[in-house]
Design an enzyme around this catalytic site. Structure first.
Site, PDB file in Angstrom:
ATOM      1  N   ARG A  83       0.841  -1.192   0.000  1.00  0.00           N
ATOM      2  CA  ARG A  83       0.000   0.000   0.000  1.00  0.00           C
ATOM      3  C   ARG A  83       0.881   1.250   0.000  1.00  0.00           C
ATOM      4  O   ARG A  83       2.000   1.239   0.494  1.00  0.00           O
ATOM      5  CB  ARG A  83      -0.912   0.018   1.228  1.00  0.00           C
ATOM      6  CG  ARG A  83      -2.135  -0.869   1.080  1.00  0.00           C
ATOM      7  CD  ARG A  83      -3.057  -0.773   2.268  1.00  0.00           C
ATOM      8  NE  ARG A  83      -2.458  -1.382   3.431  1.00  0.00           N
ATOM      9  CZ  ARG A  83      -1.884  -0.741   4.432  1.00  0.00           C
ATOM     10  NH1 ARG A  83      -1.838   0.593   4.439  1.00  0.00           N
ATOM     11  NH2 ARG A  83      -1.349  -1.378   5.445  1.00  0.00           N
ATOM     12  N   TYR A 211      -1.744  -3.694  -6.644  1.00  0.00           N
ATOM     13  CA  TYR A 211      -1.396  -4.466  -5.448  1.00  0.00           C
ATOM     14  C   TYR A 211      -2.375  -4.282  -4.284  1.00  0.00           C
ATOM     15  O   TYR A 211      -2.704  -3.160  -3.900  1.00  0.00           O
ATOM     16  CB  TYR A 211       0.010  -4.103  -4.955  1.00  0.00           C
ATOM     17  CG  TYR A 211       0.607  -5.245  -4.157  1.00  0.00           C
ATOM     18  CD1 TYR A 211       1.315  -6.248  -4.799  1.00  0.00           C
ATOM     19  CD2 TYR A 211       0.402  -5.363  -2.797  1.00  0.00           C
ATOM     20  CE1 TYR A 211       1.824  -7.330  -4.087  1.00  0.00           C
ATOM     21  CE2 TYR A 211       0.906  -6.435  -2.078  1.00  0.00           C
ATOM     22  CZ  TYR A 211       1.615  -7.409  -2.732  1.00  0.00           C
ATOM     23  OH  TYR A 211       2.116  -8.485  -2.037  1.00  0.00           O
ATOM     24  N   LYS A 220      -9.570  -2.333   1.865  1.00  0.00           N
ATOM     25  CA  LYS A 220      -9.343  -1.153   2.707  1.00  0.00           C
ATOM     26  C   LYS A 220     -10.147   0.055   2.231  1.00  0.00           C
ATOM     27  O   LYS A 220     -10.627   0.843   3.044  1.00  0.00           O
ATOM     28  CB  LYS A 220      -7.860  -0.799   2.730  1.00  0.00           C
ATOM     29  CG  LYS A 220      -6.937  -1.948   3.047  1.00  0.00           C
ATOM     30  CD  LYS A 220      -7.159  -2.540   4.406  1.00  0.00           C
ATOM     31  CE  LYS A 220      -6.071  -3.575   4.693  1.00  0.00           C
ATOM     32  NZ  LYS A 220      -6.195  -4.150   6.022  1.00  0.00           N
ATOM     33  N   HIS A 240     -10.452  -2.188  11.741  1.00  0.00           N
ATOM     34  CA  HIS A 240      -9.346  -3.012  11.239  1.00  0.00           C
ATOM     35  C   HIS A 240      -9.071  -4.101  12.276  1.00  0.00           C
ATOM     36  O   HIS A 240      -8.060  -4.054  12.980  1.00  0.00           O
ATOM     37  CB  HIS A 240      -8.127  -2.106  11.033  1.00  0.00           C
ATOM     38  CG  HIS A 240      -7.007  -2.741  10.281  1.00  0.00           C
ATOM     39  ND1 HIS A 240      -5.693  -2.347  10.428  1.00  0.00           N
ATOM     40  CD2 HIS A 240      -6.997  -3.719   9.367  1.00  0.00           C
ATOM     41  CE1 HIS A 240      -4.928  -3.066   9.634  1.00  0.00           C
ATOM     42  NE2 HIS A 240      -5.689  -3.914   8.982  1.00  0.00           N
ATOM     43  N   SER A 262      -1.317  -3.705  10.199  1.00  0.00           N
ATOM     44  CA  SER A 262      -1.030  -4.701   9.167  1.00  0.00           C
ATOM     45  C   SER A 262       0.282  -5.415   9.480  1.00  0.00           C
ATOM     46  O   SER A 262       1.253  -4.785   9.917  1.00  0.00           O
ATOM     47  CB  SER A 262      -0.890  -4.016   7.805  1.00  0.00           C
ATOM     48  OG  SER A 262      -2.051  -3.286   7.512  1.00  0.00           O
ATOM     49  N   CYS A 264       1.054  -7.596  11.808  1.00  0.00           N
ATOM     50  CA  CYS A 264       1.408  -7.765  13.228  1.00  0.00           C
ATOM     51  C   CYS A 264       0.789  -9.031  13.811  1.00  0.00           C
ATOM     52  O   CYS A 264       0.691  -9.175  15.030  1.00  0.00           O
ATOM     53  CB  CYS A 264       0.967  -6.562  14.049  1.00  0.00           C
ATOM     54  SG  CYS A 264       1.980  -5.104  13.785  1.00  0.00           S
ATOM     55  N   ASP A 291      -9.087  -9.619   9.306  1.00  0.00           N
ATOM     56  CA  ASP A 291      -8.596  -8.276   8.973  1.00  0.00           C
ATOM     57  C   ASP A 291      -9.608  -7.159   9.240  1.00  0.00           C
ATOM     58  O   ASP A 291      -9.221  -6.089   9.657  1.00  0.00           O
ATOM     59  CB  ASP A 291      -8.172  -8.240   7.499  1.00  0.00           C
ATOM     60  CG  ASP A 291      -7.326  -7.024   7.152  1.00  0.00           C
ATOM     61  OD1 ASP A 291      -6.495  -6.615   7.980  1.00  0.00           O
ATOM     62  OD2 ASP A 291      -7.506  -6.474   6.051  1.00  0.00           O
ATOM     63  N   ARG A 380       2.069 -12.290  -0.379  1.00  0.00           N
ATOM     64  CA  ARG A 380       0.744 -12.622   0.150  1.00  0.00           C
ATOM     65  C   ARG A 380       0.188 -13.913  -0.445  1.00  0.00           C
ATOM     66  O   ARG A 380       0.597 -14.332  -1.529  1.00  0.00           O
ATOM     67  CB  ARG A 380      -0.231 -11.489  -0.212  1.00  0.00           C
ATOM     68  CG  ARG A 380       0.133 -10.125   0.363  1.00  0.00           C
ATOM     69  CD  ARG A 380      -0.384  -9.960   1.747  1.00  0.00           C
ATOM     70  NE  ARG A 380       0.071  -8.712   2.379  1.00  0.00           N
ATOM     71  CZ  ARG A 380      -0.534  -8.193   3.451  1.00  0.00           C
ATOM     72  NH1 ARG A 380      -1.593  -8.783   3.977  1.00  0.00           N
ATOM     73  NH2 ARG A 380      -0.070  -7.108   4.004  1.00  0.00           N
TER      74      ARG A 380
HETATM   75  O1  SAT Z   1      -2.511  -4.527   1.141  1.00  0.00           O
HETATM   76  S1  SAT Z   1      -3.590  -4.628   2.133  1.00  0.00           S
HETATM   77  O2  SAT Z   1      -3.966  -3.309   2.598  1.00  0.00           O
HETATM   78  O3  SAT Z   1      -4.740  -5.263   1.525  1.00  0.00           O
HETATM   79  C1  SAT Z   1      -3.124  -5.606   3.453  1.00  0.00           C
HETATM   80  C2  SAT Z   1      -2.816  -4.836   4.686  1.00  0.00           C
HETATM   81  O4  SAT Z   1      -1.916  -4.003   4.671  1.00  0.00           O
HETATM   82  O5  SAT Z   1      -3.473  -5.055   5.722  1.00  0.00           O
HETATM   83 MN    MN Z   2      -5.053  -5.204   7.294  1.00  0.00          MN
END
Ligand code: SAT
Ligand code: MN
Length: 595
Positions: A83, A211, A220, A240, A262, A264, A291, A380
């Protein structure tokens, strides 16, 4: 073009409620000039045809069909791997509405900038119309959206991550409203990349990235940034958070929602395997989500939560038989891997998986340790939640699951004890608002830098944090039966630089204490920062921890915490007069208790 994919050029579904959608698709096509338009129905043959087409053009590489049937590797552009918070904007008429926690642009400027990028960008490409539902298709808590994209990889991921296709379109036709997301990978040029949100218009425009959260707009962009804005208006919360059900030996299941930044360990906690002694005693763990959590008060005053997603977009590195056997079992087939390495027999591989040596790195180069990790740190897997052995049957419950406890946590090498409980709801909101964590590879930028990440929503809250905290405080109404709030830190280190707490399955011990607190069975002792487990009320049997380590794990150092609270108070004040006084007063209360 693959003939197996049926293109309905120019033709769109009938139904007067869909006029809105048809008109938007027509406008988007006029702007982007695609060669074809394809309305996705979400069917198996459609998915198969898309995959076949992507295999033919190299977007997807097949993995070993014996070890990983129906699984694929996608290598993203090396400059498009995470991101991009600095290129992500919230466009509201007033700058204050977006708040200091967001990059802001006026809606007029935002649209102008994005539409200039979108002009003619789909020439020679297919425009896919992707209707999707976030949440169980028949849930009153679910919300629909439509993503327009020119990336078949995004379509395939959206099919795994959401309820995508005909059923979602039917719901949109019934309801007439949906979130509009326009996406193009453009030229994948970081210089021509922006993700913009127009909350008042329930609209997202994303250009130049393929991505994760930049491109899978249901995740998100919709389920957090736009939904948080809707949730504030409508009296619910878009968070989140993972959602996990803990079943005790008596067969009672308590659902816990937990917010961590993210990368963690949300996925690991959501899929936790109990330690052997707990398994033998009858404890079970049920995964609802890893998530995102949408929750709202039910008729009985409790908060009820759904997972708006239908799949996991999990971080691969570190996922192993030890750290997360449920995730590993989930991804043995029917999985899209992005930016992982491969072994010489073409199996997906990443750091922390096992002791094998990879053959090719995430960029397809012969593996050379001099080039850094074989798998990208933010590589991922995308997989349907249904493939997870611990997937909760209640995850599909349209009414959601009742939440007993809310947990906040970050990555803190020092200062913060393993667990503490908030005194009450207002203190709990402060605990969430003052969260700090070290940054990870999930976003571009430096890794391991401590930053404030309130409720793990810093990159995702679609409006001013001051208003967001006020919204959280507003749930404390007469008749409300709110969850207890806790803070955890699995990542505290000793002087030798080693983690003090073993983590993984052992984290269940912490969740057990929380549940017993909710039931009024376990006792706590008061500390200035909150309530700590009373010795003897926290099950450490079999952990093999020395008294010294235990003391370090739960230590509260008043001097260091005073510094922390000076920083927290300053942070809250930086939002100006919009910051609720109640929250600042609560911070002062803690500071006074520390003196
Ligand atoms: O790339 S994403 O935002 O979908 C995954 C994340 O950072 O939690
Ligand atoms: Mn996330």
């Amino acid at each position: 073009m693959n003939a197996a994919v049926s293109f309905i050029d120019g033709k769109s579904p009938a139904g007067s409620q869909l006029d809105n959608l048809n008109q938007w698709v027509t406008e988007a096509a006029a702007l982007t000039q695609p060669d074809h338009i394809h309305w996705c129905d979400g069917s198996d043959p459609e998915y198969a045809a898309l995959v076949q087409q992507m295999q033919a053009d190299g977007t997807l590489l097949p993995l070993n069909p014996d070890t990983h049937p129906d699984s694929w590797l996608h290598r993203s552009s090396p400059s498009d791997v995470a991101r991009v918070e600095h290129l992500t904007f919230v466009c509201t008429p007033e700058r204050d509405a977006a708040g200091p926690n967001n990059h802001w642009m006026s809606p007029a400027d935002g649209h102008a900038q994005m539409d200039a990028l979108f002009a003619g960008c789909m020439r020679g490409r297919t425009l896919y119309v992707v209707p999707y539902c976030m949440g169980p298709i028949d849930s009153p808590l679910a919300r629909c959206g439509v993503e327009i994209t020119d990336s078949p990889y995004v379509v395939a991921n959206m099919r795994i991550m959401t309820r995508m296709g005909a059923a979602a379109l039917a719901r949109i036709e019934r309801e007439g409203s949906f979130v509009k997301g326009l996406h193009s990978i453009g030229e994948l040029d970081p210089e021509r990349r922006f993700i913009m949100h127009f909350p008042e218009e329930l609209t997202i425009k994303s250009f130049g990235s393929g991505y994760g959260g930049n491109a899978l707009l249901g995740k998100k962009c919709h389920a957090l940034r736009i939904a948080s804005h809707q949730a504030r208006r409508e009296g619910w919360l878009a968070e989140h958070m993972l959602i996990v059900g803990i079943e005790n030996p008596q067969g009672e299941v308590h659902y816990i929602a937990a917010a961590f930044p993210s990368a963690c360990g949300k996925t690991n906690l959501a899929m936790l395997i109990p330690p052997q002694s707990y398994r033998e005693a009858g404890w079970k763990v049920w995964t609802v989500g890893d998530d995102i959590c949408w929750m709202r008060p039910g008729a009985d005053g409790r908060l009820y939560a759904i997972n708006p997603e239908a799949g996991f977009f999990g971080v691969a590195p570190g996922t192993s038989e030890k750290s997360n056997p449920n995730a590993l079992a989930s991804i043995q087939h029917g999985t899209i891997f992005t930016n992982v390495a491969v072994t010489d027999d073409n199996q997906p591989w990443w750091e922390g998986l096992d002791k094998r040596v990879p053959a090719k790195d995430w960029q397809g180069r012969d593996y050379d340790p001099a080039n850094g990790p074989a798998a990208h740190p933010n590589s991922r897997f995308t997989v349907s939640a249904k493939q997870c052995p611990s997937y909760s049957p209640r995850a599909e419950d349209p009414q959601g699951v009742p939440i007993s406890a809310i947990v906040f946590g970050g990555r803190r090498a020092s200062l913060v004890p393993l667990v503490f409980e908030a005194r009450d709801w207002t203190h709990g909101v402060l605990v969430g608002a003052s969260m700090g964590s070290e940054t990870t590879a999930a976003a571009t930028g430096a890794v391991g830098v401590m930053r404030r990440d309130p409720m793990a929503m810093k990159p995702f809250c679609g409006y001013n944090f001051a208003d967001y905290f006020a919204h959280w405080l507003s749930f404390d109404q007469p008749g409300a039966k709110l969850p207890k709030v806790f803070h955890v830190n699995w990542f505290r280190k000793g002087e030798d630089g080693q983690f003090l707490w073993p983590g993984f399955g052992e984290n269940l011990r912490v969740l057990e204490w929380m549940i017993e607190r909710v039931q009024g069975r376990a006792e706590a002792i008061e500390a200035p920062i909150g309530l700590l487990p009373k010795p003897g009320h926290f099950n450490l049997q079999g952990v093999g921890m020395t008294a010294e380590t235990l003391a370090d794990l739960f230590k509260v150092d008043p001097d260091a915490w005073r510094d922390e609270f000076d920083e927290i108070s300053e942070y809250l004040r930086s939002y100006g007069p919009a910051m609720p006084d109640e929250l600042c007063a609560e911070a002062q209360r803690t500071l006074a208790a520390l003196s």
